[in-house]
Design an enzyme around this catalytic site. Structure first.
Site, PDB file in Angstrom:
ATOM      1  N   ARG A  74       0.839  -1.214   0.000  1.00 15.94           N
ATOM      2  CA  ARG A  74       0.000   0.000   0.000  1.00 15.94           C
ATOM      3  C   ARG A  74       0.868   1.256   0.000  1.00 15.94           C
ATOM      4  O   ARG A  74       1.800   1.367   0.795  1.00 15.94           O
ATOM      5  CB  ARG A  74      -0.886  -0.008   1.246  1.00 15.94           C
ATOM      6  N   ARG A 143      -1.588   6.648  10.007  1.00 17.20           N
ATOM      7  CA  ARG A 143      -1.748   6.159   8.626  1.00 17.20           C
ATOM      8  C   ARG A 143      -1.830   7.342   7.657  1.00 17.20           C
ATOM      9  O   ARG A 143      -1.634   8.486   8.032  1.00 17.20           O
ATOM     10  CB  ARG A 143      -3.018   5.324   8.544  1.00 17.20           C
ATOM     11  N   LYS A 221      -3.619   1.277  15.109  1.00 17.60           N
ATOM     12  CA  LYS A 221      -3.560   2.257  14.014  1.00 17.60           C
ATOM     13  C   LYS A 221      -4.138   3.602  14.449  1.00 17.60           C
ATOM     14  O   LYS A 221      -4.951   3.670  15.383  1.00 17.60           O
ATOM     15  CB  LYS A 221      -4.329   1.722  12.816  1.00 17.60           C
ATOM     16  N   LYS A 223      -5.684   7.361  12.674  1.00 19.48           N
ATOM     17  CA  LYS A 223      -6.111   7.956  11.406  1.00 19.48           C
ATOM     18  C   LYS A 223      -6.497   9.421  11.580  1.00 19.48           C
ATOM     19  O   LYS A 223      -7.139   9.780  12.567  1.00 19.48           O
ATOM     20  CB  LYS A 223      -7.312   7.180  10.854  1.00 19.48           C
ATOM     21  N   CYS A 443     -15.087  -2.622   0.124  1.00 19.79           N
ATOM     22  CA  CYS A 443     -13.696  -2.962   0.438  1.00 19.79           C
ATOM     23  C   CYS A 443     -13.275  -4.151  -0.443  1.00 19.79           C
ATOM     24  O   CYS A 443     -14.125  -4.807  -1.041  1.00 19.79           O
ATOM     25  CB  CYS A 443     -13.561  -3.302   1.913  1.00 19.79           C
ATOM     26  N   CYS A 449      -8.088 -10.572   1.190  1.00 16.70           N
ATOM     27  CA  CYS A 449      -8.028 -10.088   2.573  1.00 16.70           C
ATOM     28  C   CYS A 449      -8.207 -11.249   3.538  1.00 16.70           C
ATOM     29  O   CYS A 449      -9.207 -11.976   3.475  1.00 16.70           O
ATOM     30  CB  CYS A 449      -9.093  -9.029   2.827  1.00 16.70           C
ATOM     31  N   CYS A 488     -16.170  -7.828   6.256  1.00 18.09           N
ATOM     32  CA  CYS A 488     -16.085  -8.203   7.676  1.00 18.09           C
ATOM     33  C   CYS A 488     -16.406  -6.965   8.492  1.00 18.09           C
ATOM     34  O   CYS A 488     -16.483  -5.858   7.950  1.00 18.09           O
ATOM     35  CB  CYS A 488     -14.698  -8.772   8.011  1.00 18.09           C
ATOM     36  N   CYS A 492     -13.571  -1.204   6.769  1.00 18.50           N
ATOM     37  CA  CYS A 492     -12.633  -0.414   5.964  1.00 18.50           C
ATOM     38  C   CYS A 492     -13.334   0.543   4.998  1.00 18.50           C
ATOM     39  O   CYS A 492     -12.771   1.577   4.644  1.00 18.50           O
ATOM     40  CB  CYS A 492     -11.689  -1.332   5.191  1.00 18.50           C
TER      41      CYS A 492
HETATM   42 FE1  SF4 Z   1     -10.717  -6.938   4.804  1.00 17.59          FE
HETATM   43 FE2  SF4 Z   1     -12.661  -6.528   6.543  1.00 17.59          FE
HETATM   44 FE3  SF4 Z   1     -11.183  -4.444   5.704  1.00 17.59          FE
HETATM   45 FE4  SF4 Z   1     -12.882  -5.603   4.048  1.00 17.59          FE
HETATM   46  S1  SF4 Z   1     -13.421  -4.506   5.962  1.00 17.59           S
HETATM   47  S2  SF4 Z   1     -10.756  -5.071   3.575  1.00 17.59           S
HETATM   48  S3  SF4 Z   1     -12.789  -7.719   4.665  1.00 17.59           S
HETATM   49  S4  SF4 Z   1     -10.473  -6.170   6.914  1.00 17.59           S
END
Ligand code: SF4
Length: 580
Positions: A74, A143, A221, A223, A443, A449, A488, A492
């Site tokens: 990244r 970050r 982290k 932000k 995401c 991931c 998940c 993100c």
């Molecule tokens: Fe991975 Fe969860 Fe972030 Fe999506 S929200 S990129 S599944 S860690």
């Protein structure tokens, strides 16, 4: 139990790494195609995650083969600002060393996927040779600093971007590990002369090496984002620190400071929660860095280091309350009283898409990139189009917090050229996207991931097809509302303050959240849990129909759901019927 015994395992790895170093150099040369567990944790601070292809994991296990490991790399890009040459360098890397795709992140960065371990040094070197960096793009440090990407030629926009760049530079890790591991020839010891220097003083000892972070860096982290109150495109309320620019008579007079936002949550751990940031104070522009340092060092000292699930700043703010947080900050870290915030809050949000006059007679164009994925396929050759734009028009590029991109400095006559290049490669213009698709985000999730429990980016486009049809049927196709999906609960793609949040819960099932809004200043609520992928749109359809029938004048979908609340929505809409 001693403090050291109580530390989370990652804390011990950081502590024993000698400032993010060991054992990465040894693992790099061990002949394996994967890194060991300590390096995996440390590599995040260098901007890389180890991943494996989960689409083939089961099959490979059956065949008694190891996982198919690759690295995600990244790039941290403050305010998302980069040159065409830098963007081309990233495109070259994805084609030559990665999996041929590039991804715009929800924090204005870029991600390369599918980099083999043997190519990670070359990848990081070439990113640095292009004048970019991956240092601190992930890990327990500050970050990427977000900032409003619109390249208006106004002093306010330039000041905000400069603030983001200054914060990013000041809070980058200072240990020499990054330069030693990635930017030094292992045979000759010669150091790369790169655009962004990471020249740390290796003679320093103790916490002089990392005067802000110390040996263990932050507990989790961190932000930050910068934006004006009338354009909250960076989602100030989702940040650990949100810097809300206050503008009077065209001048940036300072910032209202928000603290303690954060969207990660573990549903099985009741002690975890999502939070929007709380308004703390006002500071003039010259106090931004000192206050940021005070807050970051407070979090360094008081964030939970025994349990990473509750280690973000939001838990300190929630445990103490804003008053105690402010007093401790003033007395022990900042050293002076903080001014009350100005009576100003967020009033608008702009995705900066389409053609806009930038303030000097030239134009910028915001191109919607669906879910941030840049690739060539049979339908459209976005990657090729971007190559041609970057090599011929050479515009400055600004990545947006909505996973899209802006081309700046386009002369009047360049407008048709830019559109023609996009059309030639089958790339839909922003104007070709439906409103709901334009305002959606997902995401990456599966297949790479490691935390994903459901699909996200790969299923949202087809879900959008069905949702578009339903909205047209209801005459709601022009309504602006955000749909954000994650694979998940880590959040993100910031699904917890959107009008509709779709959060991967368990295999092929999502939690549906409703009642946030484009402004991003409040959390949504859980509407239904464990909804199968195939039933998401049919679950939303009756709520949309109810909205169409019972909304107040000018009311947005999120505001309607917020006003009605979960019980009323379920009573009227559950079972697919809009009653009453
Ligand atoms: Fe991975 Fe969860 Fe972030 Fe999506 S929200 S990129 S599944 S860690």
């Amino acid at each position: 139990m001693s403090e050291e015994q109580a530390l989370d395992g990652v804390e011990k790895i950081k502590l024993e790494s000698h400032y993010l170093r060991a054992p990465i150099p040894q693992d790099l040369n061990d002949g394996n195609d994967f890194f060991g567990p300590e390096s995996i944790q440390l590599l995040k601070h260098h901007g890389s995650y180890q991943q494996d292809d989960r689409d083939v994991r089961t099959e490979r296990r059956k065949q008694k083969l190891d996982k198919l490991y690759t690295m995600m790399v990244r790039t941290k890009i403050p305010g998302g600002k980069m040159t065409s040459e830098q963007f081309l360098a990233e495109l070259d890397l994805c084609d030559q060393l990665g999996n041929s795709t590039l991804r715009i992140t929800t924090r204005q960065g870029l991600q390369l996927h599918g980099i083999p371990k043997r190519s990670i040094r070359e990848t990081i070197q070439r990113i640095n040779q292009a004048g970019l960096s991956t240092l601190g793009a992930c890990g327990d440090v500050n970050r990427n600093v977000m900032s409003t990407p619109a390249p208006y030629k106004s002093t306010v926009h330039q000041q905000m971007l400069a603030t983001a760049e200054q914060l990013a530079s000041y809070f980058a890790p200072r240990s020499s590990s990054y330069r030693d591991i990635w930017l030094t020839d292992p045979d000759t010891g010669e150091k790369e002369q790169v655009g962004q220097q990471h020249d740390m003083d290796t003679s320093l000892a103790g916490d002089e090496v990392e005067p802000i972070y110390g040996k263990r860096y932050l507990p989790r982290k961190f932000k930050m984002g910068v934006a004006t109150s009338d354009d909250n495109c960076v989602d100030l309320y989702s940040q650990d620190i949100g810097w809300m620019a206050i503008v009077e008579n065209g001048e940036l007079i300072g910032y209202n400071v928000l603290v303690g936002g954060g969207f990660g949550v573990t549903p099985s751990a009741a002690k975890t929660f999502v939070a929007v940031a709380k308004m703390l104070c006002f500071v003039p522009p010259q106090q931004v860095q000192p206050l940021a340092e005070a807050i970051i060092t407070l979090q360094r000292d008081h964030g939970n280091r025994a349990d990473r699930k509750v280690a973000r700043l939001k838990y300190v703010v929630a445990d103490w309350g804003v008053e105690k947080f402010k007093q401790t900050l003033e007395q022990q870290y900042y050293g002076q009283p903080l001014e009350a915030p100005r009576p100003i809050d967020v009033t608008g949000y702009d995705d900066h898409m389409g053609w806009r006059e930038q303030g000097d007679g030239r134009w910028f164009y915001g191109l919607n990139v669906e879910n941030g994925r840049i690739l060539d396929n049979e339908q459209q050759q976005l990657k090729s189009a971007l190559r041609e734009i970057c090599t011929t028009l050479r515009p400055p590029i600004y990545l947006t917090p909505h996973q899209s991109m802006i081309f700046g400095n386009i002369e009047e006559e360049g407008k048709t050229r830019l559109e023609a290049i996009l059309r030639k490669h089958g790339v839909p213009l922003t104007e070709d996207f439906s409103t709901v698709r334009r305002w959606s985000m997902a995401c990456p999730a599966l297949p790479l991931c490691g935390l994903a429990v459901t699909e996200s980016e790969r299923v949202l486009p087809s879900m959008m097809d069905a949702l578009e049809a339903k909205l047209i049927e209801l005459g709601l196709q022009d309504e602006v509302f955000t749909v954000r999906m994650t694979g998940c609960p880590n959040g993100c793609a910031r699904p917890y303050n959107s009008d509709v949040g779709l959060v991967g819960r368990t295999l092929d099932k999502y939690t549906i959240f409703l009642g946030g809004r484009v402004l991003g200043d409040r959390l949504n609520f859980e509407y239904k849990d464990k909804v199968p992928t195939a039933e998401v749109v049919s679950t939303l359809a009756p709520v949309l129909a109810y909205y169409q029938q019972a909304r107040e004048n000018g009311e947005s979908f999120g505001d309607f759901c917020h006003r009605k609340g979960k019980d009323d929505l379920l009573a009227r809409c559950d079972g697919g019927l809009v009653t009453g």
